[in-house]
Write a protein that holds these residues in place. Structure first.
Motif, mmCIF file in Angstrom:
data_model
loop_
_atom_site.group_PDB
_atom_site.id
_atom_site.type_symbol
_atom_site.label_atom_id
_atom_site.label_comp_id
_atom_site.label_asym_id
_atom_site.label_seq_id
_atom_site.Cartn_x
_atom_site.Cartn_y
_atom_site.Cartn_z
ATOM 1 N N ILE A 58 0.775 -1.430 0.015
ATOM 2 C CA ILE A 58 -0.073 -0.096 0.085
ATOM 3 C C ILE A 58 0.852 1.235 -0.066
ATOM 4 N N LYS A 59 2.037 1.242 0.635
ATOM 5 C CA LYS A 59 2.976 2.287 0.616
ATOM 6 C C LYS A 59 3.182 2.996 -0.523
ATOM 7 N N LYS A 60 3.507 1.685 -1.599
ATOM 8 C CA LYS A 60 4.078 2.041 -2.973
ATOM 9 C C LYS A 60 2.917 2.816 -3.870
ATOM 10 N N ARG A 61 1.669 2.783 -3.117
ATOM 11 C CA ARG A 61 0.459 3.571 -3.968
ATOM 12 C C ARG A 61 0.092 2.933 -5.271
ATOM 13 N N ASP A 62 0.149 1.412 -5.284
ATOM 14 C CA ASP A 62 -0.277 0.618 -6.306
ATOM 15 C C ASP A 62 -1.956 0.820 -6.346
ATOM 16 N N GLU A 122 6.274 -0.605 10.172
ATOM 17 C CA GLU A 122 5.732 -1.100 8.975
ATOM 18 C C GLU A 122 4.409 -1.405 8.756
ATOM 19 N N ARG A 123 3.763 -1.423 9.995
ATOM 20 C CA ARG A 123 2.334 -1.775 9.714
ATOM 21 C C ARG A 123 1.399 -0.444 9.575
ATOM 22 N N VAL A 124 2.082 0.874 9.914
ATOM 23 C CA VAL A 124 1.179 2.145 9.792
ATOM 24 C C VAL A 124 0.774 2.308 8.249
ATOM 25 N N SER A 125 -0.605 2.455 8.238
ATOM 26 C CA SER A 125 -1.616 2.436 7.121
ATOM 27 C C SER A 125 -1.357 1.313 6.052
ATOM 28 N N THR A 126 -0.812 0.015 6.512
ATOM 29 C CA THR A 126 -0.610 -1.102 5.786
ATOM 30 C C THR A 126 -1.639 -2.400 6.087
ATOM 31 N N THR A 127 -1.893 -2.094 7.234
ATOM 32 C CA THR A 127 -2.739 -3.283 7.940
ATOM 33 C C THR A 127 -4.012 -2.789 8.284
ATOM 34 N N ILE A 128 -5.097 -3.755 8.204
ATOM 35 C CA ILE A 128 -6.597 -3.463 8.635
ATOM 36 C C ILE A 128 -6.754 -4.599 9.415
ATOM 37 N N GLN A 129 -7.333 -4.158 10.431
ATOM 38 C CA GLN A 129 -8.018 -5.178 11.472
ATOM 39 C C GLN A 129 -9.510 -5.088 11.736
ATOM 40 N N ILE A 130 -10.154 -6.183 11.445
ATOM 41 C CA ILE A 130 -11.729 -6.244 11.488
ATOM 42 C C ILE A 130 -11.945 -7.075 12.665
ATOM 43 N N ALA A 131 -12.985 -6.732 13.563
ATOM 44 C CA ALA A 131 -13.318 -7.664 14.548
ATOM 45 C C ALA A 131 -14.738 -7.530 14.800
ATOM 46 N N LEU A 133 -0.778 9.257 3.521
ATOM 47 C CA LEU A 133 -1.052 7.791 4.063
ATOM 48 C C LEU A 133 -2.491 7.669 4.368
ATOM 49 N N ILE A 134 -2.932 8.639 5.271
ATOM 50 C CA ILE A 134 -4.305 8.712 5.925
ATOM 51 C C ILE A 134 -5.267 8.640 4.536
ATOM 52 N N LYS A 135 -5.135 9.650 3.598
ATOM 53 C CA LYS A 135 -5.967 9.867 2.516
ATOM 54 C C LYS A 135 -5.864 8.270 1.836
ATOM 55 N N ASP A 136 -4.883 7.742 1.534
ATOM 56 C CA ASP A 136 -5.107 6.562 0.926
ATOM 57 C C ASP A 136 -5.776 5.384 1.587
ATOM 58 N N ILE A 137 -5.410 5.263 2.943
ATOM 59 C CA ILE A 137 -5.835 3.930 3.589
ATOM 60 C C ILE A 137 -7.411 4.636 3.834
ATOM 61 N N SER A 138 -7.958 5.734 3.791
ATOM 62 C CA SER A 138 -9.113 5.951 4.293
ATOM 63 C C SER A 138 -9.973 5.628 2.914
ATOM 64 N N GLY A 139 -9.416 5.977 1.746
ATOM 65 C CA GLY A 139 -9.979 5.600 0.516
ATOM 66 C C GLY A 139 -10.319 4.319 0.260
ATOM 67 N N VAL A 157 -0.717 6.974 -11.881
ATOM 68 C CA VAL A 157 -0.202 8.345 -11.779
ATOM 69 C C VAL A 157 0.106 8.843 -10.232
ATOM 70 N N ASP A 158 -0.860 8.429 -9.688
ATOM 71 C CA ASP A 158 -0.937 8.938 -8.148
ATOM 72 C C ASP A 158 0.427 8.532 -7.598
ATOM 73 N N ARG A 159 0.893 7.382 -7.894
ATOM 74 C CA ARG A 159 2.220 7.163 -7.156
ATOM 75 C C ARG A 159 3.293 8.002 -7.381
ATOM 76 N N TYR A 160 3.384 8.673 -8.663
ATOM 77 C CA TYR A 160 4.468 9.763 -8.842
ATOM 78 C C TYR A 160 4.205 11.086 -8.030
ATOM 79 N N ILE A 161 2.897 11.396 -7.636
ATOM 80 C CA ILE A 161 2.575 12.520 -7.127
ATOM 81 C C ILE A 161 3.079 12.645 -5.762
ATOM 82 N N ASN A 162 3.763 13.740 -5.607
ATOM 83 C CA ASN A 162 4.348 13.981 -4.042
ATOM 84 C C ASN A 162 3.872 13.174 -2.969
#
Lengths: 324, 324, 324, 324
Positions: A68-72, A186-195, A294-300, D319-324
């Protein structure tokens, strides 16, 4: 017992295993990998397991996707779909049952704003069911949402606000979104826990949250959490552990002595660090520099996953037009 | 030599004194306290001092006001006034000389957004001097401002943008505002450093900044910096130091051995920590949880101080009406 | 009868007087000027007046301060103090009674974000009374606040959320903040209306709001409203009226004929304009270009006024440190 | 001659045709429809045409897609692709030529923030070409970007800042993004104008912009504009026109007289309206209530179109992953 600050069932289990070299009794664990997503399903099925874990009996599903951190964007979509599928394993939606999504946290503090960010991007439909039922598309279920803020902003316990709203809206299910603390950066913004057990008291990035569960709200509560910070004391502790290991490996002179440090009781060491970090502890957080993004990405990702789960027939790319 | 990440002259000096137990040669230091503000004026007047400090010869004035965190408005105003007075000691303004204020940093990253926040709250007047000179109030000087962004946002070196603007605007003085890294968490948002030597390459929260100085811009450059983060490796290092001290004091068994750790070369220890923290280093920052609010407060203080310095006859409370 | 879109009692009265050339029966009006602030106190004391005004019986106090647009900080403070004084005429606060402030409106739509902006800047104290009563300063009363969002964002009627929260918090008084529509552009962000009758259904910039009153909430409801938009049809109507007047004055040929337009029934003309503006009507708003800044200014004025009213012994300049 | 506030070549042409019932001499017009997008290509090829149009000779391409307001993501993507294709008709990109994108406008005023919003979402690559050329993907060209702010914010003419940056960066092409005023509300956020003639003085939502063209910058300047406001006087004028038509059709008594109004000189009528609207004119804007959302949508469409145009081999979703 495992007092280092973590809200993740997988981390509590890791800590236990590191020390005891065995599985926690009363706990079933199933791990699978699907492409770049690792799914760990932890079921606490006996009281004993609940005691050791410090969490109520129930299901804890963790999705880990470091990519997720690589924004793929393909991975973003896969994680959303996996989240939707795992949610539908532990809860069912239909057009006759209303879901109330609760975005916990403080919108003025970036790493604590995950919940409000998610509710902002949900496809809200309950009012359409109520006022324009003929306009409801097929495969859409009634969804409403609220971000109650935090005690310092409202002067009201989050739990009280939610209880008040639940008593009026009478939803069939509450889904609570929360920012968590993790032991590992390394878990920040890349791990999701459902309970399926709701939110325990005192969890979350904001301290002092009240319990949100079937007991307090009268309906099932699904909690979705994502680590957004590492507590500074935890990080310092991990650094020291790794450093001592590194020094021993490097055959530094005095190697035998560092073993003293390594063999200190975890609890004793953590307490010492906290004293040292005092007076910061509780206020300091360690985040990646790009936390805003990161917050924008993971909340999306979470919002898309919820939209797929709650409105199974709506094409994700069209969800936006339903969003206010 | 003093490789721990700090941009503050007072911290470099502290480090030197801790190790050498003496003042740095070629450096003059004057410390005064005014109410709740501690003012340290460091003058590097010889090459030798510059080499040891790793900073060019010139004046470095530091205001420390830990009370800022308590949000006392009287203190806010006092710090603004003290900042204005210290600025006027090292630079003079008049109605015939134009000041260009440059807000360095990335507005999308909270702890790096200090510079742009300050320029947003300045009283901008250069265009009034140019187009409506009869409307200029007395005691106002021509001020313009730009926030050039960072390399990742623009694809252009900050220095290039500023050189381009300077070549057109031909200011008599540049004031550059920047977010810094500190060694000590208690300095975050409470310490202000003024330097008449400009910005050195590689300083600031964002890495890789280019030099901004009389050499590169052709006019005097005053730098104003405030620590907004502590680098994670530095914090871990400090924790370990304090912890070892604490353990020795507590007469832990093995006390003699911890001395090994204490006596390790600073450099060696820091390198080790960096390895351990790898791959995070450079991305991880430690901030107070309420960093969003702290940035707002301190950028308000800086903007007020600059407004008083640049427009001496304008009542601070009326500045807002000049702000776009 | 007076169907042109206005939420202001003073405007309804103006319209009546323009047409009937007399005061509305059952209504008492008192106008004073204090410095740059004009205060109009309208009391509807008979049913007949309420019918004509289309508003419930009660007190409607209007503060008009056109100077607010010039951003004079002394005037800002005077308006805040006058607001506090007028509020204390119609409602009393003490340390034993809790106030719930409700910020109505949509934080994603600038001219409708007034309410949430105000609650963000209030001094919130209820939780301190509850958990740390010994830390409560003298002259402070228990205050809590919520911004419930709008139907499109939450899927829940605003009224339902507030009823739910009121049933839990049991406040002694509700103060509701809302953005209004005015007939006159010059009133935008410069006029404040206080009413002790709560919020009528369908008022406000957002359409379709539910009633908030003693009847629906069980406690007194004070409404504070500020015009932030002019509805486009209203503006077009006013332009036409003024234009016709202007043409007649300019002795244009055909002058007698324009009288036809002037003499058209107001209602008939407004309906015609609405048809013409269709399909925009309801979506189009006319605002000053600098609306973002104006909302910030006026919400600061309201928040300060409320802070003075609710915490009489706290120095306004120290309020910030209580704000989350 | 055509003094009503419009920046769109298609509108100037419409006005001319309404009055003269013929095509403008020296102007070639080509209209096609592709799905839900109407494309009008206006070429001013003679001086005479330029004089009548009040615009320099060159190409003006307009994309109209009213469906954008319905937030259909497929249409969003189609418009982006069409924009990229039309841009590549009038300008060519390759890996050896650098593009500087300039986001004009004031980020603090929602309808004027289009330009800065677009530059924020571009894939910026110039610095990668410079510092890490081996990491550049195929099909990517060097792009840099700047949002220079407005005169009131910086105190510096926008044109001066851009000239300064151009003199340093030496781009092969400038693309300037700007918010425009339209005569018609239905064009707001749904119409895109591309011109290869740069920006004329005084265009745009913010008044008083300087010329940006090959003459002033020394390199070709492509302008991309989107209407984000309707000026209030224009709207009032249109309402009156439509109203008079409606009244005549409805066979209102006095029908012959309204013809007077209809037959008034456009210029005379507009001047009258301006007087009537005075003192607001120039400050008042009419926008859809949901302008904040519309700006986000259309700036996303523009940024995607530019990214496709400038980096032809990059998948838009990556594209997003190239953005700041």
């Amino acid at each position: 017992m495992f007092s280092k600050k973590t809200d993740l069932a997988v981390e509590t289990r890791e800590l236990y295993q590191e020390q005891k070299q065995q599985e926690i009794p009363g706990v079933r664990v199933d791990v699978t990998e699907e492409g770049d997503i690792k799914i760990t399903r932890v079921e606490i099925f006996e009281k004993k397991g609940a005691e050791i874990m410090g969490k109520p009996m129930g299901n804890y599903i963790t999705l880990e996707a470091p990519g997720i951190k690589k924004r793929d964007k393909d991975l973003f979509e896969n994680v959303s779909r996996t989240l939707a599928r795992e949610l539908s394993r532990i809860s069912r939606t239909d057009t006759d049952s209303t879901t109330l999504v609760v975005g916990l946290g403080n919108w003025n503090v970036t790493p604590d704003s995950l919940g409000p960010e998610v509710t902002d991007s949900l496809m809200i439909t309950r009012h359409v069911f109520e006022y324009l039922p003929e306009q409801v598309d097929e495969g859409v279920t009634p969804v409403c949402a609220i971000s109650p803020g935090v005690l310092g902003i409202t002067g009201i316990e989050t739990g009280e606000i939610i209880q008040g709203v639940v008593s009026r809206v009478k939803p069939d299910r509450v889904v609570a979104i929360d920012a968590l603390a993790s032991r590992k950066m390394e878990r920040v913004s890349t791990t999701i826990q459902i309970a399926d057990t709701g939110i325990s008291p005192g969890s979350g990035v904001g301290s002092g949250r009240k319990e949100l569960s079937r007991e307090t709200l009268g309906v099932p509560v699904i909690a979705i959490g994502v680590p957004t910070v590492v507590d500074a004391a935890t990080m310092a502790n991990d650094v020291i552990d790794k450093m001592v290991d590194a020094m021993i490996q490097q055959a530094h002179k005095g190697q035998e002595f560092f073993e003293v440090l390594r063999n200190m009781q975890e609890e004793e060491k953590y307490t010492l660090i906290k004293e040292v970090l005092n007076p910061y502890v509780g206020n300091l957080v360690v985040t990646p520099k790009e936390i805003d993004q990161l917050i924008k990405d993971i909340s999306g990702i979470l919002a898309n996953g919820l939209n797929i789960f709650l409105h199974p027939s709506v094409d994700p790319k069209d969800v936006d037009r339903y969003i206010n």
